[in-house]
Design a protein around this motif. Structure first.
Motif, PDB file in Angstrom:
ATOM      1  N   GLY A  55       0.810  -1.214   0.000  1.00 49.85           N
ATOM      2  CA  GLY A  55       0.000   0.000   0.000  1.00 49.85           C
ATOM      3  C   GLY A  55       0.843   1.263   0.000  1.00 49.85           C
ATOM      4  O   GLY A  55       0.530   2.236  -0.690  1.00 49.85           O
ATOM      5  N   PHE A  56       1.926   1.248   0.771  1.00 48.44           N
ATOM      6  CA  PHE A  56       2.799   2.412   0.839  1.00 48.44           C
ATOM      7  C   PHE A  56       3.449   2.684  -0.514  1.00 48.44           C
ATOM      8  O   PHE A  56       3.462   3.817  -1.001  1.00 48.44           O
ATOM      9  CB  PHE A  56       3.861   2.187   1.921  1.00 48.44           C
ATOM     10  CG  PHE A  56       4.729   3.370   2.182  1.00 48.44           C
ATOM     11  CD1 PHE A  56       4.258   4.448   2.927  1.00 48.44           C
ATOM     12  CD2 PHE A  56       6.018   3.430   1.680  1.00 48.44           C
ATOM     13  CE1 PHE A  56       5.056   5.548   3.169  1.00 48.44           C
ATOM     14  CE2 PHE A  56       6.819   4.530   1.904  1.00 48.44           C
ATOM     15  CZ  PHE A  56       6.340   5.589   2.656  1.00 48.44           C
ATOM     16  N   VAL A  57       3.974   1.626  -1.141  1.00 44.44           N
ATOM     17  CA  VAL A  57       4.600   1.779  -2.453  1.00 44.44           C
ATOM     18  C   VAL A  57       3.561   2.189  -3.492  1.00 44.44           C
ATOM     19  O   VAL A  57       3.807   3.053  -4.335  1.00 44.44           O
ATOM     20  CB  VAL A  57       5.327   0.475  -2.861  1.00 44.44           C
ATOM     21  CG1 VAL A  57       5.742   0.505  -4.308  1.00 44.44           C
ATOM     22  CG2 VAL A  57       6.534   0.246  -1.973  1.00 44.44           C
ATOM     23  N   LYS A  60       2.848   5.909  -3.214  1.00 42.70           N
ATOM     24  CA  LYS A  60       3.918   6.764  -3.742  1.00 42.70           C
ATOM     25  C   LYS A  60       3.967   6.709  -5.274  1.00 42.70           C
ATOM     26  O   LYS A  60       4.100   7.733  -5.932  1.00 42.70           O
ATOM     27  CB  LYS A  60       5.274   6.338  -3.159  1.00 42.70           C
ATOM     28  CG  LYS A  60       5.364   6.503  -1.669  1.00 42.70           C
ATOM     29  CD  LYS A  60       5.203   7.943  -1.247  1.00 42.70           C
ATOM     30  CE  LYS A  60       5.299   8.074   0.258  1.00 42.70           C
ATOM     31  NZ  LYS A  60       4.937   9.381   0.741  1.00 42.70           N
ATOM     32  N   VAL A  61       3.867   5.510  -5.832  1.00 43.06           N
ATOM     33  CA  VAL A  61       3.896   5.360  -7.284  1.00 43.06           C
ATOM     34  C   VAL A  61       2.659   6.001  -7.907  1.00 43.06           C
ATOM     35  O   VAL A  61       2.739   6.626  -8.967  1.00 43.06           O
ATOM     36  CB  VAL A  61       4.015   3.863  -7.665  1.00 43.06           C
ATOM     37  CG1 VAL A  61       3.799   3.653  -9.147  1.00 43.06           C
ATOM     38  CG2 VAL A  61       5.374   3.333  -7.248  1.00 43.06           C
ATOM     39  N   GLY A  62       1.515   5.865  -7.238  1.00 42.35           N
ATOM     40  CA  GLY A  62       0.284   6.471  -7.743  1.00 42.35           C
ATOM     41  C   GLY A  62       0.378   7.987  -7.823  1.00 42.35           C
ATOM     42  O   GLY A  62      -0.063   8.599  -8.795  1.00 42.35           O
ATOM     43  N   LYS A  63       0.956   8.591  -6.796  1.00 40.55           N
ATOM     44  CA  LYS A  63       1.131  10.051  -6.820  1.00 40.55           C
ATOM     45  C   LYS A  63       2.060  10.471  -7.949  1.00 40.55           C
ATOM     46  O   LYS A  63       1.802  11.445  -8.653  1.00 40.55           O
ATOM     47  CB  LYS A  63       1.688  10.546  -5.483  1.00 40.55           C
ATOM     48  CG  LYS A  63       0.683  10.589  -4.375  1.00 40.55           C
ATOM     49  CD  LYS A  63       1.316  11.125  -3.101  1.00 40.55           C
ATOM     50  CE  LYS A  63       0.330  11.154  -1.969  1.00 40.55           C
ATOM     51  NZ  LYS A  63       0.938  11.636  -0.721  1.00 40.55           N
ATOM     52  N   ALA A 138      -5.194  -7.135   3.255  1.00 42.12           N
ATOM     53  CA  ALA A 138      -6.118  -6.045   2.928  1.00 42.12           C
ATOM     54  C   ALA A 138      -6.055  -4.938   3.969  1.00 42.12           C
ATOM     55  O   ALA A 138      -5.997  -3.749   3.626  1.00 42.12           O
ATOM     56  CB  ALA A 138      -7.545  -6.586   2.809  1.00 42.12           C
ATOM     57  N   GLY A 139      -6.030  -5.313   5.248  1.00 35.97           N
ATOM     58  CA  GLY A 139      -5.918  -4.309   6.298  1.00 35.97           C
ATOM     59  C   GLY A 139      -4.599  -3.551   6.230  1.00 35.97           C
ATOM     60  O   GLY A 139      -4.561  -2.331   6.364  1.00 35.97           O
ATOM     61  N   LEU A 143      -3.852   0.476   5.498  1.00 34.28           N
ATOM     62  CA  LEU A 143      -3.004   1.277   6.383  1.00 34.28           C
ATOM     63  C   LEU A 143      -1.828   1.890   5.620  1.00 34.28           C
ATOM     64  O   LEU A 143      -1.446   3.036   5.848  1.00 34.28           O
ATOM     65  CB  LEU A 143      -2.481   0.431   7.537  1.00 34.28           C
ATOM     66  CG  LEU A 143      -3.497   0.098   8.627  1.00 34.28           C
ATOM     67  CD1 LEU A 143      -2.877  -0.881   9.630  1.00 34.28           C
ATOM     68  CD2 LEU A 143      -3.954   1.355   9.336  1.00 34.28           C
ATOM     69  N   GLY A 144      -1.242   1.100   4.706  1.00 33.91           N
ATOM     70  CA  GLY A 144      -0.141   1.619   3.884  1.00 33.91           C
ATOM     71  C   GLY A 144      -0.577   2.758   2.989  1.00 33.91           C
ATOM     72  O   GLY A 144       0.161   3.710   2.754  1.00 33.91           O
ATOM     73  N   MET A 145      -1.783   2.661   2.439  1.00 31.66           N
ATOM     74  CA  MET A 145      -2.297   3.738   1.602  1.00 31.66           C
ATOM     75  C   MET A 145      -2.568   4.994   2.422  1.00 31.66           C
ATOM     76  O   MET A 145      -2.423   6.110   1.931  1.00 31.66           O
ATOM     77  CB  MET A 145      -3.601   3.301   0.909  1.00 31.66           C
ATOM     78  CG  MET A 145      -3.414   2.281  -0.184  1.00 31.66           C
ATOM     79  SD  MET A 145      -2.582   2.945  -1.617  1.00 31.66           S
ATOM     80  CE  MET A 145      -3.849   4.017  -2.265  1.00 31.66           C
ATOM     81  N   ALA A 146      -2.947   4.806   3.679  1.00 39.20           N
ATOM     82  CA  ALA A 146      -3.264   5.952   4.533  1.00 39.20           C
ATOM     83  C   ALA A 146      -2.006   6.621   5.094  1.00 39.20           C
ATOM     84  O   ALA A 146      -2.057   7.794   5.474  1.00 39.20           O
ATOM     85  CB  ALA A 146      -4.157   5.518   5.682  1.00 39.20           C
ATOM     86  N   SER A 147      -0.896   5.901   5.154  1.00 34.40           N
ATOM     87  CA  SER A 147       0.305   6.498   5.786  1.00 34.40           C
ATOM     88  C   SER A 147       1.137   7.265   4.790  1.00 34.40           C
ATOM     89  O   SER A 147       0.971   7.273   3.625  1.00 34.40           O
ATOM     90  CB  SER A 147       1.154   5.419   6.419  1.00 34.40           C
ATOM     91  OG  SER A 147       1.618   4.479   5.478  1.00 34.40           O
TER      92      SER A 147
END
Length: 147
Positions: A55-57, A60-63, A138-139, A143-147
């Motif tokens: 989610g974190f990656v 960042k890649v999405g932005k 999934a959880g 959380l990765g997308m939110a951080s």
């Protein structure tokens, strides 16, 4: 001068894996679901950590991708407005109509191609076998997308 020994030993991986049970558990074709291998806490931890990292990656890649696409569109509009490029809007309209017709044709059957259906079935079977792991993923992903 000394004689060289040019013979090589050949390693047969099929025979090697048959004689090594730990290797077969990790890389075997029917290694089973993670529910058979790990307890619930370990599955949640593995799923949560990998989900958070993904989610974190993804965030960042999405932005970065959104910035690149938006900036490219902005530059194309400036180039069109200043006359560096000319857009043939009739050609664009004709291609859009072709694409709409193809979409209508493919969606009218309302039937998935067999290769897509088989992949979907594989994913569903995996999710059913590893429900705790995928729930943790999934959880963690959220959380990765939110951080």
């Amino acid at each position: 001068a000394g004689a060289k020994d040019d013979s090589f030993n050949v390693l047969d991986l099929a025979e090697y894996t048959k004689s090594r049970p730990w290797w077969r558990k990790v890389f075997g074709p029917s290694s089973g679901s993670s529910a058979e291998k790990y307890n619930v806490a370990t599955q949640l931890l593995i799923g949560g950590v990998t989900g958070w990292c993904t989610g974190f990656v993804f965030q960042k890649v999405g932005k970065l991708a959104a910035t690149a696409v938006g900036g490219g569109f902005f530059l194309l509009q400036i180039a069109n407005h200043t006359g560096y490029i000319k857009v043939d809007w009739n050609l664009v309209q004709r291609d859009m109509n072709k694409a709409k017709q193809q979409l209508k044709f493919h969606s009218s059957g309302n039937k998935m191609p067999p290769e897509v259906k088989s992949r979907v079935d594989e994913v569903i079977i995996f999710l059913k076998k590893n429900v705790i792991l995928t729930g943790g993923f999934a959880g963690g992903f959220l959380l990765g997308m939110a951080s």
